[in-house]
Write a protein that holds these residues in place. Structure first.
Motif, PDB file in Angstrom:
ATOM      1  N   GLU A   1      -3.589  -2.346  -5.030  1.00 13.18           N
ATOM      2  CA  GLU A   1      -4.364  -2.512  -3.804  1.00 13.18           C
ATOM      3  C   GLU A   1      -4.013  -1.412  -2.806  1.00 13.18           C
ATOM      4  OE1 GLU A   1      -6.443  -5.216  -2.546  1.00 13.18           O
ATOM      5  OE2 GLU A   1      -6.685  -5.598  -4.696  1.00 13.18           O
ATOM      6  N   LYS A   2      -2.725  -1.263  -2.604  1.00 16.14           N
ATOM      7  CA  LYS A   2      -2.258  -0.333  -1.596  1.00 16.14           C
ATOM      8  C   LYS A   2      -0.949   0.289  -2.056  1.00 16.14           C
ATOM      9  CE  LYS A   2      -1.731   0.128   3.362  1.00 16.14           C
ATOM     10  NZ  LYS A   2      -2.286  -0.377   4.619  1.00 16.14           N
ATOM     11  N   ALA A   3      -0.858   1.588  -1.917  1.00 14.80           N
ATOM     12  CA  ALA A   3       0.357   2.273  -2.350  1.00 14.80           C
ATOM     13  C   ALA A   3       1.053   2.902  -1.159  1.00 14.80           C
ATOM     14  CB  ALA A   3       0.016   3.349  -3.377  1.00 14.80           C
ATOM     15  N   ALA A   4       2.353   2.666  -1.069  1.00 17.16           N
ATOM     16  CA  ALA A   4       3.151   3.353  -0.054  1.00 17.16           C
ATOM     17  C   ALA A   4       3.744   4.596  -0.694  1.00 17.16           C
ATOM     18  CB  ALA A   4       4.257   2.439   0.453  1.00 17.16           C
ATOM     19  N   LEU A   5       3.755   5.669   0.091  1.00 18.75           N
ATOM     20  CA  LEU A   5       4.113   6.956  -0.489  1.00 18.75           C
ATOM     21  C   LEU A   5       5.044   7.685   0.469  1.00 18.75           C
ATOM     22  CD1 LEU A   5       2.763   8.370  -3.003  1.00 18.75           C
ATOM     23  CD2 LEU A   5       1.429   9.670  -1.351  1.00 18.75           C
ATOM     24  N   PHE A   6       6.103   8.263  -0.065  1.00 18.88           N
ATOM     25  CA  PHE A   6       6.935   9.119   0.772  1.00 18.88           C
ATOM     26  C   PHE A   6       6.338  10.522   0.773  1.00 18.88           C
ATOM     27  CE2 PHE A   6       9.805   5.678  -0.304  1.00 18.88           C
ATOM     28  CZ  PHE A   6      10.426   5.443   0.909  1.00 18.88           C
TER      29      PHE A   6
ATOM     30  N   ILE B   1      -9.437   9.213  -2.280  1.00 21.97           N
ATOM     31  CA  ILE B   1      -8.665   8.021  -1.889  1.00 21.97           C
ATOM     32  C   ILE B   1      -9.175   7.546  -0.529  1.00 21.97           C
ATOM     33  CG2 ILE B   1      -6.537   8.588  -3.137  1.00 21.97           C
ATOM     34  CD1 ILE B   1      -5.390   9.578  -0.424  1.00 21.97           C
ATOM     35  N   GLN B   2      -8.878   6.281  -0.219  1.00 17.71           N
ATOM     36  CA  GLN B   2      -9.219   5.727   1.086  1.00 17.71           C
ATOM     37  C   GLN B   2      -7.941   5.659   1.916  1.00 17.71           C
ATOM     38  OE1 GLN B   2     -12.417   4.869   1.907  1.00 17.71           O
ATOM     39  NE2 GLN B   2     -12.954   5.715  -0.110  1.00 17.71           N
ATOM     40  N   ARG B   3      -8.057   6.018   3.170  1.00 17.64           N
ATOM     41  CA  ARG B   3      -6.868   6.009   4.036  1.00 17.64           C
ATOM     42  C   ARG B   3      -6.219   4.629   4.077  1.00 17.64           C
ATOM     43  NH1 ARG B   3      -2.782   6.139   5.862  1.00 17.64           N
ATOM     44  NH2 ARG B   3      -1.911   7.171   7.711  1.00 17.64           N
ATOM     45  N   GLU B   4      -7.066   3.566   4.072  1.00 18.36           N
ATOM     46  CA  GLU B   4      -6.516   2.201   4.160  1.00 18.36           C
ATOM     47  C   GLU B   4      -5.712   1.832   2.910  1.00 18.36           C
ATOM     48  OE1 GLU B   4      -9.661   3.580   5.365  1.00 18.36           O
ATOM     49  OE2 GLU B   4     -10.531   2.081   4.010  1.00 18.36           O
ATOM     50  N   ALA B   5      -5.937   2.565   1.844  1.00 20.29           N
ATOM     51  CA  ALA B   5      -5.260   2.205   0.585  1.00 20.29           C
ATOM     52  C   ALA B   5      -3.878   2.840   0.465  1.00 20.29           C
ATOM     53  CB  ALA B   5      -6.125   2.595  -0.600  1.00 20.29           C
ATOM     54  N   VAL B   6      -3.506   3.627   1.460  1.00 17.86           N
ATOM     55  CA  VAL B   6      -2.181   4.260   1.391  1.00 17.86           C
ATOM     56  C   VAL B   6      -1.378   4.005   2.655  1.00 17.86           C
ATOM     57  CG1 VAL B   6      -2.613   6.077  -0.299  1.00 17.86           C
ATOM     58  CG2 VAL B   6      -3.224   6.468   2.081  1.00 17.86           C
ATOM     59  N   LEU B   7      -0.109   3.818   2.449  1.00 16.40           N
ATOM     60  CA  LEU B   7       0.823   3.661   3.559  1.00 16.40           C
ATOM     61  C   LEU B   7       1.767   4.863   3.470  1.00 16.40           C
ATOM     62  CD1 LEU B   7       2.030   1.757   5.771  1.00 16.40           C
ATOM     63  CD2 LEU B   7       3.495   0.852   3.981  1.00 16.40           C
TER      64      LEU B   7
END
Lengths: 274, 322, 347
Positions: free
Chosen positions: B71-76, B94-100
């Motif tokens: 659903e959503k991926a957090a990325l360093f 990609i969608q901005r909302e889908a990444v943290l």
């Protein structure tokens, strides 16, 4: 120096027949006049430079050596070239035969059950005609064959004219109701379940689309067939045909050399990656 | 708390709170220079995260495949990595909302080759950044040695203009001040100055090394086509033979396909096993685009208009005798 | 034992190159690769491993199989000519072993005539490794860094000279060609060799234990270990192209309907296209399946067919160059940690 195994021999396409709307049959002879020496369910690599080469089942029986025969469905670049560029009289390259072929010794004296789907009849046909030509070696023979529509049935002169004259039981099916079709309607595995052949003394040989094979294998096991009684043939991408280029491996086995014919017992012992 | 601990804490918290169902970061390796990309779905795994001066991999590209099953991926992300994020956003991949995005300010990463050349490879256990120095932990009696970081930075880090993330949701640590120490276009000008035949010989020699492993393409955030022409085989646009012409073909097509979209992260050159200076080609194109269409930096603002993505009446027409 | 003074190497190479193709590790700006020796070549015998393995000299990255012509409908094939004798000078023991691992693949009937022809005409002059690179782990596979079993001539670096030990008929022949460039070594030098041998064998610090890895993998096809490793993979071909034992190839045509050639070229099991079939089915559709296949092939499939011999020589090239640190040593270590039938199976 020994002969280069990846160098083709010269051959001629003598005759081409439209088999189904998307399949043609090619009748090939070798220019060197030497025999090809294949066994049922072996394959050959056909070359059409500059397009390349591809591996095909030899659909003719070694007992009928006049032509090497191939049934080719249009799916990729080589098959497309064979369909639209190659004509009767066109010279091509051929090498092989490749693969283990069918273990004839295993079926001698047995009842035989052939189950084919679509163009999957092509490899089986080599063995079926082989068995008809050496009929006394076998007991009962039954053939279950199906395709999407009556038009899509391969080798119509065999299934409608030649084979009905043989000492064999022939069961045909198509996937959907079609005008004029009076035989069974339904998928091959469904028909198999419906016919419910008994497993005693029978060897079942099946070939068709992967999904059909999967359900046929399940169906046969449900009918009580043992894995040793079920034989199928696999198809993977191949380039060299001589066990070196790497891509047709299933675990440590190379389908081009160790296959394409495997019993279900053998497949059960292999990794599930095909 | 050091950066490694902060990374671990952040990742664990994100996964525990279900803010994202995947964290992509960097793990530790057997060797001091290894920093493999790490994929976490479970907070317990956060302890495997490790910050080091070798966190060079741009993790943005992994989003393409990982977001198919998350659903959503957090990325360093480092500064250079965020240009890759902007690239993917602008290309609607990609969608901005889908990444943290968890920003990691970066004062430059270490170059193993430079350490090796200075005799530091064997027996080197760990490299840590401390101000303007790298602290080398060595096997044996000496224990540790302090060396000036500037001497051992990756070339691309010496040329870096964006040490701080351009886009992020939260930032780990303070923003860093890092002057650009080297003009990235200097090499381009140097090669350009060569006479034509010398320039040709130069590229012939470099590109003849290409083994067509496609590492440059696969690591590149701008190479994000759903189907790449180099993977098509009917027809096959570029032959597979080990010939200079095919290698040139591949490399020229690759660089032209990212013209105006290259984010200057240098990952292609870093990933190239054959040490081909791919950024010299990419930057030559950046330079030409600047001359033709004006100053433009890709991956800075995902809402801007890329020079080759638009048409203006005053754009230079046709091919000039340049 | 004989020895050759290092100052005489240029003379030696000139002499050998007059009789056959001579390949040596040559520095070409930042990289060292095996290249045809010419006067003035920047030979680098110090680099432990060439960037690319020398497999290219037996199994070229692309190689013509035949040329074809179609004239008035008649199609003819002309097989590519064989190659002449060659010497690979300065090959390291791990790479010598890699050739011994390619042999069974290409020699297996029906034998690959191109490889066989080259191999039979190739003389391997190996130089033992005194100091390993940090990523060397050949000893894990029972390779002696100072002694290549499969070499035709073994050279031992004694500082200012190499001790020369011919091992085979081909090696003896080459030593004859060296003629008066060889001199008798002193007894002390030969004694020094023994110490070197022991030091070299214990210089690697990998701590890898291959024992049981092959057997464990029999039950690890569905193991979650692959999950852990494949996700970082970029699906590039670096590991396979830099690997001295990888031998997959493709066959392609190049030309017009009238004339052209068929060639084979290296291919990589990391590429999607490798197993993608004409009608769309792919038995190894994702990186998960492809990464697994590569490691399984090296550590299980090949050994299964070859008396448990692994298809890896510990040269460390893939470890050094994988852009995402997908490290076969770590893979081996992880496999080693797994108990057969333990946790993680059948996920």
């Amino acid at each position: 120096m020994t002969a280069n195994p990846i160098l083709p021999r010269r051959a001629v396409v003598e005759k081409i027949l439209q088999d189904t709307p998307d399949t043609k049959r090619f009748f090939v002879t070798l220019k060197d006049g030497e025999p090809f020496n294949h066994k049922p369910l072996q394959c050959a690599m056909l070359s059409v430079p500059p397009v390349g080469e591809a591996l095909f089942s030899i659909t003719s029986s070694p007992t009928r050596p006049e032509y090497l025969e191939f049934a080719v469905k249009e799916v990729g670049t080589v098959t497309k070239h064979l369909h639209y560029e190659v004509q009767e009289g066109t010279e091509i390259g051929i090498r092989g035969p490749y693969g283990n072929g069918f273990p004839i010794d295993v079926i001698r004296g047995k009842d035989l059950l052939f189950i084919g789907g679509g163009i999957g009849l092509a490899p089986l046909r080599s063995l079926i005609n082989y068995c008809f030509d050496t009929r006394k070696d076998y007991s009962k023979i039954q053939i279950i064959y199906g395709a999407r529509t009556p038009e899509d049935l391969s080798f119509k002169e065999e299934i409608f004219e030649n084979w009905p004259k043989e000492d064999a039981r022939l069961n045909l099916t198509v996937d959907v109701e079609s005008p004029g079709w009076e035989e069974f309607v339904g998928f091959v595995p469904t028909y198999l379940e419906h016919l419910a052949p008994t497993p005693e003394g029978v060897i079942a040989v099946t070939c068709g689309p992967p999904i059909m094979i999967r359900f046929v294998l399940q169906g046969l096991e449900k009918l009580g067939f043992q894995p040793e009684q079920i034989i199928t043939t696999l198809e993977l991408k191949m380039k060299c045909g001589v066990g070196k280029c790497g891509r047709c491996n299933i675990g440590e086995k190379y389908v081009c050399q160790d296959g394409p014919v495997f019993s279900l017992a053998e497949l059960n012992g292999m990794i599930p990656e095909f | 708390m050091n950066l490694t601990e902060k990374m671990r804490q952040e990742a664990a918290q994100i996964l525990e709170s279900k803010e994202a169902d995947l964290v992509i970061g960097w793990g530790g390796g057997e060797y001091y220079w290894q920093s493999p990309p790490l994929f976490l779905e479970d907070a317990a795994g956060a302890a495997e995260l490790a910050f080091s001066p070798f966190i060079v991999n741009n993790l943005a590209k992994y989003l393409l495949e990982e977001l198919e099953s998350h659903e959503k991926a957090a990325l360093f992300v480092k500064g250079c990595d965020t240009r890759g994020i902007n690239r993917l956003l602008q290309d609607h991949r990609i969608q901005r909302e889908a990444v943290l995005l968890i920003g990691v300010p970066c004062a430059g990463l270490a170059d193993r080759e430079k350490l090796k050349a200075a005799g530091y490879d064997a027996g080197l256990l760990q490299v840590e950044r401390q101000g303007d120095s790298f602290i080398l932990t060595l096997e044996g009696e000496e224990g540790a040695r302090e060396v000036p970081a500037g001497e051992f930075l990756l070339d691309k880090c010496l040329e870096c203009r964006y040490p701080n993330p351009l886009v992020y949701d939260r930032l780990l640590g303070e923003e860093v001040q890092k002057p650009r120490e080297r003009d990235p276009m200097a090499r381009v000008r140097e090669v350009q100055k060569k006479p034509v035949d010398e320039k040709y010989a130069y590229w012939q020699e470099k590109l003849s090394r290409c083994i067509r492993c496609y590492a440059c393409r696969n690591v590149c955030p701008a190479c994000n086509c759903r189907e790449c022409i180099f993977d098509q085989n009917a027809p096959r646009w570029v032959g597979k033979a080990n010939q200079l012409s095919e290698k040139q073909n591949y490399n020229i097509i690759r660089s032209f396909h990212i013209a105006g979209r290259c984010i200057d992260c240098g990952e292609c050159q870093r990933a190239c096993p054959m040490d081909i200076p791919l950024m010299e080609i990419n930057r030559k194109i950046i330079q030409d685009l600047t001359e033709l269409y004006g100053e433009y930096e890709a991956g800075i603002d995902p809402t801007d208009v890329p020079p080759l993505g638009t048409y203006r009446a005053e754009d230079p027409a046709g091919f000039s005798e340049r | 034992m004989k020895k050759i003074d290092k100052s005489k190497l240029e003379d030696l190479w000139g002499r050998l190159a007059a009789e056959q193709d001579l390949f040596l590790p040559v520095q070409q700006d930042s990289v060292v690769n095996f290249a045809l020796w010419q006067e003035g070549s920047r030979v680098n015998l110090e680099a432990v491993n060439s960037l690319l393995p020398p497999k290219d000299l037996l199994f070229p990255q692309s190689e013509k199989i035949f040329s074809y012509k179609r004239r008035e409908g008649e199609l003819s094939f002309e097989e590519a000519p064989g190659s002449g004798p060659q010497v690979i000078f300065g090959i390291r023991p791990c790479d010598v072993r890699s050739i011994e691992l390619l042999d069974p693949v290409f020699f297996k009937e029906p034998a690959d005539t191109f490889y066989k022809n080259r191999r039979e005409q190739t003389t391997l002059v190996s130089i033992g490794c005194l100091e390993p690179d940090t990523t060397c782990f050949c000893t894990a596979f029972g390779i002696q860094p100072l002694d290549a079993e499969g070499a035709d001539v073994m050279l031992y670096d004694m500082g200012t000279a190499y001790l020369v030990s011919p091992r085979t008929e081909k090696g003896e022949k080459l030593a004859e060609e060296m003629g008066e460039l060889l001199e008798e070594a002193a007894g002390a030098e030969e004694e020094g060799l023994q110490q070197q041998q022991e030091a070299a064998a214990s210089a690697q610090e990998h701590g890898l234990d291959l024992d049981g890895v092959f057997e464990k993998l029999n039950d690890m096809f569905d193991h979650c270990i692959w999950e852990k490793f494949y996700r970082r993979c970029l699906a590039c071909g670096t590991c396979t192209y830099l690997c001295p034992t990888c031998h997959c190839f493709d066959i392609q045509d190049d030309g017009s309907p009238e004339e052209g050639q068929r060639f084979r070229c290296w291919d990589s099991c990391m590429y999607e296209d490798y197993t993608h079939m004409g009608h769309g089915h792919n038995p190894r559709p994702g990186r998960r399946e492809r990464v697994r296949n590569r490691f399984m092939h090296k550590l299980n499939y090949f050994p299964k067919d070859h008396d448990g011999v692994y298809h890896c020589v510990g040269c460390g090239r893939c470890v050094q160059k994988c852009p995402v640190n997908l490290d076969i040593m770590q893979v081996i270590e992880e496999i080693g940690k797994e108990g057969v039938g333990g946790e993680g199976h059948d996920r």
